[in-house]
Design a protein around this motif. Structure first.
Motif, PDB file in Angstrom:
ATOM      1  N   PRO A  22       0.760  -1.505   0.086  1.00  0.00           N
ATOM      2  CA  PRO A  22      -0.135  -0.037   0.055  1.00  0.00           C
ATOM      3  C   PRO A  22       1.118   1.383   0.000  1.00  0.00           C
ATOM      4  O   PRO A  22       1.869   1.106   0.251  1.00  0.00           O
ATOM      5  CB  PRO A  22      -0.683  -0.360   1.690  1.00  0.00           C
ATOM      6  N   VAL A  23       0.129   2.480   0.006  1.00  0.00           N
ATOM      7  CA  VAL A  23       1.162   3.814  -0.636  1.00  0.00           C
ATOM      8  C   VAL A  23       0.736   3.873   0.995  1.00  0.00           C
ATOM      9  O   VAL A  23      -0.359   4.519   1.608  1.00  0.00           O
ATOM     10  CB  VAL A  23       0.484   4.700  -1.076  1.00  0.00           C
ATOM     11  N   VAL A  24       2.204   4.030   1.814  1.00  0.00           N
ATOM     12  CA  VAL A  24       1.934   4.377   3.256  1.00  0.00           C
ATOM     13  C   VAL A  24       1.901   6.079   3.678  1.00  0.00           C
ATOM     14  O   VAL A  24       2.348   7.146   2.420  1.00  0.00           O
ATOM     15  CB  VAL A  24       3.005   3.783   4.159  1.00  0.00           C
TER      16      VAL A  24
ATOM     17  N   TRP B 292       6.268   6.389   9.311  1.00  0.00           N
ATOM     18  CA  TRP B 292       7.943   6.605   8.901  1.00  0.00           C
ATOM     19  C   TRP B 292       8.011   6.468  11.044  1.00  0.00           C
ATOM     20  O   TRP B 292       9.501   5.841  10.825  1.00  0.00           O
ATOM     21  CB  TRP B 292       8.362   6.465   7.952  1.00  0.00           C
ATOM     22  N   ASP B 293       7.439   7.318  11.402  1.00  0.00           N
ATOM     23  CA  ASP B 293       7.904   7.741  12.336  1.00  0.00           C
ATOM     24  C   ASP B 293       7.720   6.850  13.502  1.00  0.00           C
ATOM     25  O   ASP B 293       7.677   7.389  15.131  1.00  0.00           O
ATOM     26  CB  ASP B 293       7.496   9.307  13.032  1.00  0.00           C
ATOM     27  N   HIS B 294       6.602   5.954  13.345  1.00  0.00           N
ATOM     28  CA  HIS B 294       6.355   5.230  14.681  1.00  0.00           C
ATOM     29  C   HIS B 294       7.672   4.288  15.256  1.00  0.00           C
ATOM     30  O   HIS B 294       8.849   3.995  14.062  1.00  0.00           O
ATOM     31  CB  HIS B 294       5.255   3.704  13.705  1.00  0.00           C
TER      32      HIS B 294
ATOM     33  N   ARG C  69      14.628  -6.058  10.013  1.00  0.00           N
ATOM     34  CA  ARG C  69      14.084  -5.513  11.247  1.00  0.00           C
ATOM     35  C   ARG C  69      13.000  -4.511  10.723  1.00  0.00           C
ATOM     36  O   ARG C  69      11.844  -4.364  10.961  1.00  0.00           O
ATOM     37  CB  ARG C  69      14.879  -4.893  11.836  1.00  0.00           C
ATOM     38  N   VAL C  70      13.714  -3.744   9.881  1.00  0.00           N
ATOM     39  CA  VAL C  70      12.549  -2.531   9.107  1.00  0.00           C
ATOM     40  C   VAL C  70      11.120  -3.266   8.876  1.00  0.00           C
ATOM     41  O   VAL C  70      10.122  -2.553   8.854  1.00  0.00           O
ATOM     42  CB  VAL C  70      13.573  -1.666   8.434  1.00  0.00           C
TER      43      VAL C  70
ATOM     44  N   SER D 163      15.596   9.919   2.751  1.00  0.00           N
ATOM     45  CA  SER D 163      16.040  10.135   3.770  1.00  0.00           C
ATOM     46  C   SER D 163      16.145   9.090   4.930  1.00  0.00           C
ATOM     47  O   SER D 163      16.512   9.267   5.931  1.00  0.00           O
ATOM     48  CB  SER D 163      15.129  11.559   4.644  1.00  0.00           C
ATOM     49  N   CYS D 164      15.525   7.903   5.315  1.00  0.00           N
ATOM     50  CA  CYS D 164      15.740   7.538   6.641  1.00  0.00           C
ATOM     51  C   CYS D 164      16.647   6.676   6.172  1.00  0.00           C
ATOM     52  O   CYS D 164      16.712   5.753   7.283  1.00  0.00           O
ATOM     53  CB  CYS D 164      14.456   6.486   6.664  1.00  0.00           C
TER      54      CYS D 164
END
Length: 505
Positions: A37-39, A44-46, A60-61, A119-120
């Protein structure tokens, strides 16, 4: 009483809703079995996702991704996500629970697939600039990505400067090549690969994932250096590096998970060595590296690496063993059938088209070229592997031109080469120069020797700037043909004289 809300849209859930999703969101994701899905950006801040990213462990990601509240109260099954990634559920379990994945093509492929923001990430994505983080800038001793192992896009690693500085070494040709290779290895050691210059008796007896990451990053260093310095200078260096790493791996101890990653890294390095040998016109040296790479890829259960080796082997064998070349391309198509992107499929059909032309099978050439163009029209894909980045309209025109030359149709070949030159691909300068030389050859075969000489003279300065044996050989062949003319013209003599002066400087 506080009502539960849908984590996807924020809407309030009914008291009897035990799915963790509102009805519209459940309907919107009925196709999630086929594609991620497009999230939203805040996905990504979770906290579990952020921690996994900070650990630089894509497995793990992925696990944090599967268990994210965005997907509802029930985590995404491993079998579903494994299907997206083109692997089995058992393989995904090993990825999530084992050591970090280090193969950069696979990292980039999966990150693109899941939509992880650049950026992550701790590595660069194709076509996007790599941002060096604070740890790499500080060069911390415990960080395998520090010490220049991964550099900013466009910034040459230390090895390139070292190679150029070493090229003035004295002695005979063999001694000079060895001097250059050892000097460049010292440069690689300074740039983050210290094990390359360590005495074999002193290297660590145990190999961990940090060493595997360094070995994998070495391939990227060679790719960047190849673009800047050329294969002629780099081939011996890569051979030496591959030998040292292989010997180290044969003597060291490591876990099964580390072993799989190490096999993939050594397979990729072997493929890179083979490419450098091909471009340096040392083709007989290339095949053992590709055979070894296929074996290592199978040991590591890494079909993408196997397909990359088969694709290169098909190119290597085209002239000497065209039948086997066809079989290699067909095997690569078969292995990649479930996950191949249009660009990869295009490349494999191009390999077969050119080989059919070498076999003077015009029908086979036409069929494969039609398939290649049909696949190319489907456009680039986010899952494209790094090694197919050069596959574009210009490359298709170039292979078509070479095939027409093999079929003794220089008129059609010239049309293809001119179409390519009229719309150049700036990122693939070496191929542009090669196909320009081939245009000169096509003009010669058409009987227009003055045009052949003019084209060759125009491209001569670019050839001198490249350390590519293939480029030099092709231009030398054009020079030999023009020099053998009984009725030489002023234009042909001008090129032959300019060429002879250039090679003696």
């Amino acid at each position: 009483m506080t009502h539960a809300t849908c984590p996807r849209c924020g809407g309030r859930l009914a008291r009897d809703n035990d799915t963790g999703r509102c009805t519209p969101c459940q309907a919107a994701e009925r196709d999630r079995l086929s594609t991620p899905p497009v999230v939203p950006a805040n996905f990504w801040d979770h906290e579990p996702v952020r921690l996994a990213l900070a650990e630089r462990h894509l497995g793990r990601v992925i696990r944090a991704y599967r268990c994210h509240p965005y997907h509802g109260r029930v985590a995404l099954p491993q079998s579903v996500v494994a299907g997206w990634l083109g692997i089995t559920q058992a393989q995904l379990s090993r990825v999530e629970n084992g050591p970090p994945v280090v193969h950069l093509d696979r990292l980039a492929h999966w990150a693109n697939l899941l939509g992880i923001p650049a950026s992550c990430l701790w590595f660069g994505l194709p076509g996007q600039p790599y941002r060096v983080d604070d740890r790499a800038a500080e060069g911390t001793a415990d960080d395998p990505y520090a010490h220049g192992a991964i550099t900013e896009q466009g910034k040459l690693p230390a090895m390139v400067v070292t190679v150029e500085g070493a090229s003035t070494g004295g002695g005979g040709a063999t001694d000079r090549r060895r001097f250059n290779a050892m000097a460049a290895l010292a440069g690689l050691a300074a740039a983050g690969h210290p094990y390359l210059m360590t005495d074999p008796a002193e290297v660590p007896r145990n190999i961990g994932m940090e060493q595997v990451r360094l070995a994998s990053s070495l391939v990227q260093d060679f790719r960047r250096a190849d673009a800047a310095a050329g294969a002629v200078q780099l081939c011996d260096i890569a051979v030496q590096a591959h030998a040292r790493l292989s010997n180290w791996a044969a003597r060291a101890h490591y876990s099964r998970e580390v072993g799989d990653a190490l096999q993939s890294a050594l397979a990729e390095l072997g493929i890179q060595v083979a490419w450098l040998a091909i471009d340096a016109e040392r083709r007989p040296e290339a095949r053992p590296y590709l055979n070894e790479a296929i074996t290592r890829a199978r040991i590591a259960d890494d079909p993408r690496m196997e397909v990359q080796a088969l694709t290169q082997l098909s190119m290597l064998l085209r002239e000497s063993q065209p039948g086997e070349s066809l079989h290699c391309a067909e095997a690569a198509l078969r292995v990649s059938a479930r996950w191949a992107t249009p660009r990869l499929t295009t490349l494999l059909h191009l390999r077969r088209a050119h080989t059919y032309a070498v076999l003077t099978d015009a029908g086979g050439f036409s069929r494969e070229m039609t398939k290649a163009r049909r696949e190319l029209e489907r456009g680039p894909h986010e899952d494209d592997l790094a090694f197919v980045s050069f596959v574009n309209e210009q490359e298709v025109n170039g292979i078509q031109g070479l095939s027409y030359l093999a079929l003794e149709r220089p008129d059609r070949a010239a049309q293809s080469f001119r179409a390519l030159i009229a719309n150049p691909s700036p990122g693939h300068r070496r191929n542009q120069v090669l196909y320009t030389i081939d245009l000169a050859d096509a003009a010669y075969q058409q009987g227009d020797t003055n045009e052949a000489a003019r084209i060759a003279l125009d491209v001569l300065p670019a050839v001198r700037q490249m350390n590519s044996g293939r480029v030099s050989r092709n231009l030398a062949q054009v020079r030999a043909k023009l020099a053998a003319l009984r009725d030489a013209t002023a234009t042909t003599r001008e090129f032959v004289d300019a060429y002879d002066r250039a090679v003696t400087v």
